[in-house]
Enzyme design. Structure first.
Site, short mmCIF file in Angstrom:
data_model
loop_
_atom_site.label_atom_id
_atom_site.label_comp_id
_atom_site.label_asym_id
_atom_site.label_seq_id
_atom_site.Cartn_x
_atom_site.Cartn_y
_atom_site.Cartn_z
N HIS A 42 0.82 -1.20 0.00
CA HIS A 42 0.00 0.00 0.00
C HIS A 42 0.86 1.26 0.00
O HIS A 42 1.61 1.50 0.95
CB HIS A 42 -0.88 -0.04 1.24
CG HIS A 42 -1.86 1.07 1.36
ND1 HIS A 42 -1.93 1.88 2.48
CD2 HIS A 42 -2.82 1.52 0.52
CE1 HIS A 42 -2.90 2.76 2.33
NE2 HIS A 42 -3.46 2.57 1.14
N HIS A 84 -0.92 10.80 -1.98
CA HIS A 84 -2.23 10.35 -1.52
C HIS A 84 -3.17 11.50 -1.17
O HIS A 84 -4.28 11.59 -1.70
CB HIS A 84 -2.09 9.44 -0.30
CG HIS A 84 -3.42 9.02 0.27
ND1 HIS A 84 -4.06 9.73 1.25
CD2 HIS A 84 -4.21 7.96 -0.03
CE1 HIS A 84 -5.22 9.13 1.54
NE2 HIS A 84 -5.34 8.06 0.78
#
Length: 311
Positions: A42, A84
């Site tokens: 991730h 992100h």
């Protein structure tokens, strides 16, 4: 139905894949040979290196993780970068470098300005000087490591046309050729419209929807996506079975990649449910916990399709 026909035709034309051996690190975690869910790092191996940096990709490779996940956004001057949050505060020193530019949105900064930012010191002094990579830089590093990419289009409502631009960037770096499309690439988003757009533009590319649609709504998603990728806290054995009971955009059983699991017990539990993939900050922990727990649950997750027929 027209989209399914196109996808089926493309898949049939592609035929069967040739075997290409990856590097030993990637080979150890290749979804085609794994005995458990596919393990996806991730934002890279983000428990051990600053998320979404080249250093995090390398750490995932060092840990033998074939798949990495990232997030793509666009700068003020139209360049694609990997980060992100929709602002730069949490993972860079933007408040120190540009103190008068609140609220420090990614879309309000040029690439040249973002390149000035330190994207590693917040994580550890050992990573001081790490930078926010462009998508081009990121793709080159993933390719150099012989890894695979689960690419998230982040907040597409802020960046009109980002789906086409992302596909153009992928094509320019060789990521939309026959082999990459079949084995090394998945594009996902929390936006159903964004996933639909990717599927319309490139019906051969594997896609994933981030979220937990109601079981009754799953057939609608199956028309344009290949994966349903929910938060692990929302996943039950019954939900996994409902997802697997349907065929996705490429007429293969829908897959389910769940996020974000960082501990062994939860990884083992979800593997027992039959999930196809686990997205994690700690790929080494999850792989150790799940290997052998689900017999080839991730066998379809390499991105390889065999036309319109079942595997």
């Amino acid at each position: 139905m027209h989209t399914r026909t196109v996808a089926a035709t493309v898949g049939a034309l592609l035929g069967f894949s040739a075997l290409v051996l990856p590097t030993p690190a990637a080979q150890a975690a290749d979804s085609g040979t794994s005995h458990g869910p596919v393990v996806v790092a991730h934002r890279g191996a983000s428990a051990y290196a600053p998320e979404n940096t080249l250093e995090a990709i390398d750490k995932a490779d060092e840990l033998g993780t074939a798949w990495v996940e990232n997030d793509v956004q666009r700068t003020k001057d139209g360049e694609l970068v990997v980060i992100h949050d929709t602002d730069l505060k949490r993972t860079t020193d933007v408040e120190q470098v540009f103190p008068d530019r609140s609220p420090w949105k990614v879309a309000d900064f040029t690439l040249a300005e973002i390149k000035r930012l330190d994207a590693g010191s917040w994580f550890s002094p050992d990573y001081a000087g790490a930078r926010v990579p462009t998508l081009e830089q990121y793709l080159k590093r993933v390719s150099a490591n012989h890894q695979k990419l689960l690419l998230e289009i982040k907040a597409p409502e802020l960046y009109p046309g980002i789906e086409r631009q992302t596909l153009r960037e992928l094509r320019g770096e060789g990521w939309l050729d026959w082999y990459h499309v079949r084995h090394k690439l998945i594009i996902q988003s929390f936006s159903a419209d964004s996933v639909k757009t990717v599927h319309k533009l490139r019906p051969d590319v594997k896609t994933g929807f981030l979220g937990t649609p109601a079981v009754a709504d799953l057939p609608q998603y199956a028309a344009f996506t290949d994966q349903i990728n929910p938060n692990y806290k929302t996943v039950t054995p019954e939900y996994v079975a409902a997802v697997h009971a349907l065929r996705g955009a490429h007429w293969r059983p829908l897959e389910l990649f769940t996020w974000t699991i960082n501990d062994g017990p939860n990884a083992t539990r979800l593997a027992g449910y039959g999930v196809d993939g686990i997205i994690t900050n700690t790929p080494d922990v999850v792989r150790e916990a799940t290997e052998g727990d689900a017999a080839d649950a991730g066998s379809g997750a390499s991105g390889s399709f065999s036309g319109a027929t079942a595997p």
